[in-house]
Design an enzyme around this catalytic site. Sequence first.
Site, PDB file in Angstrom:
ATOM      1  N   GLU A   1       0.817  -1.219   0.000  1.00 23.91           N
ATOM      2  CA  GLU A   1       0.000   0.000   0.000  1.00 23.91           C
ATOM      3  C   GLU A   1       0.848   1.266   0.000  1.00 23.91           C
ATOM      4  O   GLU A   1       0.744   2.125   0.878  1.00 23.91           O
ATOM      5  CB  GLU A   1      -0.967  -0.019   1.197  1.00 23.91           C
ATOM      6  CG  GLU A   1      -1.949  -1.166   1.092  1.00 23.91           C
ATOM      7  CD  GLU A   1      -3.135  -1.107   2.045  1.00 23.91           C
ATOM      8  OE1 GLU A   1      -4.196  -1.629   1.695  1.00 23.91           O
ATOM      9  OE2 GLU A   1      -3.001  -0.535   3.132  1.00 23.91           O
TER      10      GLU A   1
ATOM     11  N   GLU B   1      -5.504  -8.245  -1.301  1.00 27.67           N
ATOM     12  CA  GLU B   1      -6.226  -8.092  -0.030  1.00 27.67           C
ATOM     13  C   GLU B   1      -7.676  -7.808  -0.349  1.00 27.67           C
ATOM     14  O   GLU B   1      -7.976  -7.026  -1.258  1.00 27.67           O
ATOM     15  CB  GLU B   1      -5.693  -6.912   0.801  1.00 27.67           C
ATOM     16  CG  GLU B   1      -4.355  -7.143   1.414  1.00 27.67           C
ATOM     17  CD  GLU B   1      -3.922  -6.017   2.351  1.00 27.67           C
ATOM     18  OE1 GLU B   1      -4.801  -5.327   2.923  1.00 27.67           O
ATOM     19  OE2 GLU B   1      -2.704  -5.830   2.495  1.00 27.67           O
TER      20      GLU B   1
END
Length: 485
Positions: A196, A382
């Site tokens: 991320e 995810e």
Amino acid sequence: MPFPKNFLWGGATAANQYEGGYLEGGRGLATSDAIKGGDKDHPRKYTVKTKEGEILELPREASLPEGAVGYIIPGIYYPSHQAVDFYHHYKEDIALFAEMGMNSFRFSMSWSRVIPDGMEKVNEEGLAFYDAVVDECLKYGIEPIVTIAHFDVPMYLADNFDGWHSRKLIDYFLHFAEVLFEHFKGRVHYWMTFNEINILRSWMQLGIHDVSPQVRYQAAHHTFVASAKAVLRGHEIDPENKIGMMVAYAPVYPLTCRPDDVMKSIEQMRLKEFFIDVQVKGYYPNYQLNRYERNGVKIEMEDNDLDLIAKGTVDYIGFSYYMSSTASADPNAEKTGGNQMASGKNPYLEASRWGWQIDPMGLRISLCQMYERYHIPLMIVENGLGALDTVEEDGSVHDSYRINYMRDHIKAMKDAIELDGVELWGYQPWGHIDLVSAGTGEMRKRYGFIFVDRYDDGTGDFSRRKKDSFYYMQKVYKSNGEVLD
Ligand code: BGP
């Protein structure tokens, strides 16, 4: 058949949320070791020591006083120290993953376990732990997918170099990545450089003391150069390596069809797209350069940085998808919870207990948006529902809410492949085994198909049990996505 034969069905974790064993096997400290648990309404806090010797507790998004260092207060509970003890349960866990039908497993390798101070010297015992994990996966035909940096920085580098604010981290990171590429050559083929990368902003994630935009974006530049160098070296070491970037993606819809709202949504999408543009297209887009100029952010670069960024582009985009959001020109438009930051509320969607809006169609939209903009393969690394689970008297966990969530999202993914022609390599749902929440530090915010007996007061015996969702996912995985209902 919508799902290709070699589709990567898996699950995803991160060392600092899953592994534990924080002082074992010669591991050095990481920033993530000095962060306490919080909950939905109370942010997690860092514990640090100032130059004057004062112990402070600071909220996650705060800057640290200059010269402050990470400090672990003896005797109190830090969720990551033991996490859910993968360190001692890896054999049992990987056997369960295989039983569930996983043919891949995403996890991160802790930098300070492999190189305790983050700089030079490799800790053979740390590497041996990951050897054992990788070999255990391969034994069951599970393809390891490794994130090189997932929300932790060796404490030594944070304390002594101000983390990613320093250019020195580029070479230290490259050394770490090279150690991994060399050591796992032929055994690990899928990598991601930074988890991320678009939401890295805190001391825990970057090791920076001052979290102002100037410092954060300078640090981001260093991560771009480090990632590009790692991609180039990783390909040199093993041309079979597939090295991806990883972005937190959430489509931002205009709250209404008012053109000002549409423009706002474009601006908010850039907060993600900027990071993908740099790592996939290989250049800084004009909208971001103009934004820096407007905000007085000045990025120091060396002569060949842009050249490296242009050459070291990634092989695929890994992304997390939990929710969508809305944008409005009205500053008072309603907000709800979100991944590390609040997001705009959508009146058409329900939300999880933590306010994350549930939007399966948003996953298909994300896949279309990214594939049509970047034309490279995608991997969902995810996705999932954080929820409160109850263990029944007989030990079962009836999590039909999670099964519904999974089914709807997998159907959306199937549509994106079948109807939209998106090239999708795999699906790695987050925290397929319960672990510590990154946002709140809670255990009770559970994502798993496997329940772990561990609670927010630090009690629990770490035993594992299968939830109803385990059997559902097993059906999906073993049928290669044919059986969804
Ligand atoms: C992402 C992180 C993960 C993970 C997940 C769920 O931001 O990459 O580390 O934790 O979100 O978030 P949370 O744990 O806050 O529920």
